[in-house]
Motif scaffolding. Structure first.
Motif, PDB file in Angstrom:
ATOM      1  N   UNK A  55      -4.557   3.327  -5.255  1.00  0.00           N
ATOM      2  CA  UNK A  55      -5.743   4.185  -5.211  1.00  0.00           C
ATOM      3  C   UNK A  55      -6.007   4.751  -6.603  1.00  0.00           C
ATOM      4  N   UNK A  56      -7.226   4.582  -7.077  1.00  0.00           N
ATOM      5  CA  UNK A  56      -7.571   4.984  -8.440  1.00  0.00           C
ATOM      6  C   UNK A  56      -7.534   6.500  -8.646  1.00  0.00           C
ATOM      7  N   UNK A  57      -7.710   7.262  -7.570  1.00  0.00           N
ATOM      8  CA  UNK A  57      -7.718   8.723  -7.697  1.00  0.00           C
ATOM      9  C   UNK A  57      -6.481   9.366  -7.073  1.00  0.00           C
ATOM     10  N   UNK A  58      -5.402   8.607  -6.933  1.00  0.00           N
ATOM     11  CA  UNK A  58      -4.182   9.116  -6.333  1.00  0.00           C
ATOM     12  C   UNK A  58      -3.105   9.249  -7.413  1.00  0.00           C
ATOM     13  N   UNK A  59      -2.670  10.476  -7.641  1.00  0.00           N
ATOM     14  CA  UNK A  59      -1.682  10.756  -8.679  1.00  0.00           C
ATOM     15  C   UNK A  59      -0.405   9.937  -8.501  1.00  0.00           C
ATOM     16  N   UNK A 101      -0.979   6.135  -9.184  1.00  0.00           N
ATOM     17  CA  UNK A 101      -1.184   5.850 -10.607  1.00  0.00           C
ATOM     18  C   UNK A 101       0.111   6.042 -11.401  1.00  0.00           C
ATOM     19  N   UNK A 102       0.787   7.163 -11.162  1.00  0.00           N
ATOM     20  CA  UNK A 102       2.006   7.458 -11.928  1.00  0.00           C
ATOM     21  C   UNK A 102       3.133   6.482 -11.593  1.00  0.00           C
ATOM     22  N   UNK A 103       3.249   6.087 -10.337  1.00  0.00           N
ATOM     23  CA  UNK A 103       4.330   5.162  -9.984  1.00  0.00           C
ATOM     24  C   UNK A 103       4.033   3.736 -10.443  1.00  0.00           C
ATOM     25  N   UNK A 104       2.763   3.339 -10.452  1.00  0.00           N
ATOM     26  CA  UNK A 104       2.420   2.008 -10.969  1.00  0.00           C
ATOM     27  C   UNK A 104       2.744   1.918 -12.454  1.00  0.00           C
ATOM     28  N   UNK A 159      -8.327  12.811 -15.341  1.00  0.00           N
ATOM     29  CA  UNK A 159      -6.965  13.302 -15.163  1.00  0.00           C
ATOM     30  C   UNK A 159      -6.951  14.579 -14.318  1.00  0.00           C
ATOM     31  N   UNK A 160      -7.988  15.416 -14.455  1.00  0.00           N
ATOM     32  CA  UNK A 160      -8.082  16.622 -13.617  1.00  0.00           C
ATOM     33  C   UNK A 160      -8.283  16.249 -12.146  1.00  0.00           C
ATOM     34  N   UNK A 161      -8.973  15.147 -11.891  1.00  0.00           N
ATOM     35  CA  UNK A 161      -9.137  14.677 -10.515  1.00  0.00           C
ATOM     36  C   UNK A 161      -7.785  14.243  -9.949  1.00  0.00           C
ATOM     37  N   UNK A 162      -6.971  13.577 -10.779  1.00  0.00           N
ATOM     38  CA  UNK A 162      -5.641  13.153 -10.327  1.00  0.00           C
ATOM     39  C   UNK A 162      -4.765  14.365 -10.017  1.00  0.00           C
TER      40      UNK A 162
END
Length: 186
Positions: free
Chosen positions: A2-6, A9-12, A81-84
């Motif tokens: 998911x493009x907006x999921x912290x 994104x961080x684990x990928x 980044x604020x959205x994440x």
């Protein structure tokens, strides 16, 4: 992913960055790559519309938000980044916009040609350092080889790593680390 999921994104991104030395290399050189990229972007021609658009921000910020082509990019990246995650996004916003300010300041102080010359040297050394980090210390190719868009999550990731180093967002760290283990075992 998911493009907006912290956590996604961080684990990928984190699946390619487990070695402490490689993480440190990224914490040092990703900001330098971004700063020099801002210098390169500011080499591109732009319309007077940009100046009209940014003039109020420049005025309100007492010149801290520069009128430059890189400024909307710095702001957009920071907002993503604020959205994440608002907390990590705000920390990112500070250093990303400071890097943009330094890029514009360098151009205004030293001239476009000299700023670009030294920016190119720093940019190349920074990329080489990161590839060394991956090849020598991580033993794994960079994330951007699998997905070029990972280059846009790198500034967020290094900010998140620094936040984690200071002991903040421990639940998030546990969740990210768990997802990294799952991704590495696939």
């Amino acid at each position: 992913m998911a493009i907006f999921n912290l956590v996604d994104q961080a684990s990928s991104y984190g699946a390619y960055h487990n070695n402490t030395v490689n993480k440190f290399i990224h914490i040092v050189f990703v900001p330098l790559i971004l700063l020099t990229a801002f210098i390169f972007v500011d080499n591109l021609p732009h319309s007077s519309f940009l100046e009209d658009l940014l003039a109020p921000l420049y005025s309100i910020s007492n010149g801290l938000i520069p009128i430059a082509l890189s400024t909307p990019l710095a702001i957009a990246l920071s907002l993503y980044y604020c959205i994440l995650d608002v907390r990590v996004g705000l920390a990112s916003l500070l250093w990303i916009n400071a890097a943009n300010y330094v890029a514009v300041y360098s151009i205004n102080t030293y001239g476009l040609e000299l700023a670009t010359y030294y920016g190119t040297i720093v940019h190349v050394v920074s990329w080489i350092s990161q590839f060394i980090g991956h090849g020598v210390f991580e033993g794994r190719r960079p994330a951007l080889i699998s997905n070029i868009f990972q280059v846009f999550i790198a500034p967020f990731f290094v900010t998140l790593e620094v936040v984690f180093m200071f002991g903040f967002l421990n639940r998030t760290r546990i969740e990210v680390d768990h997802n990294i283990k799952i991704k590495k075992n696939k």
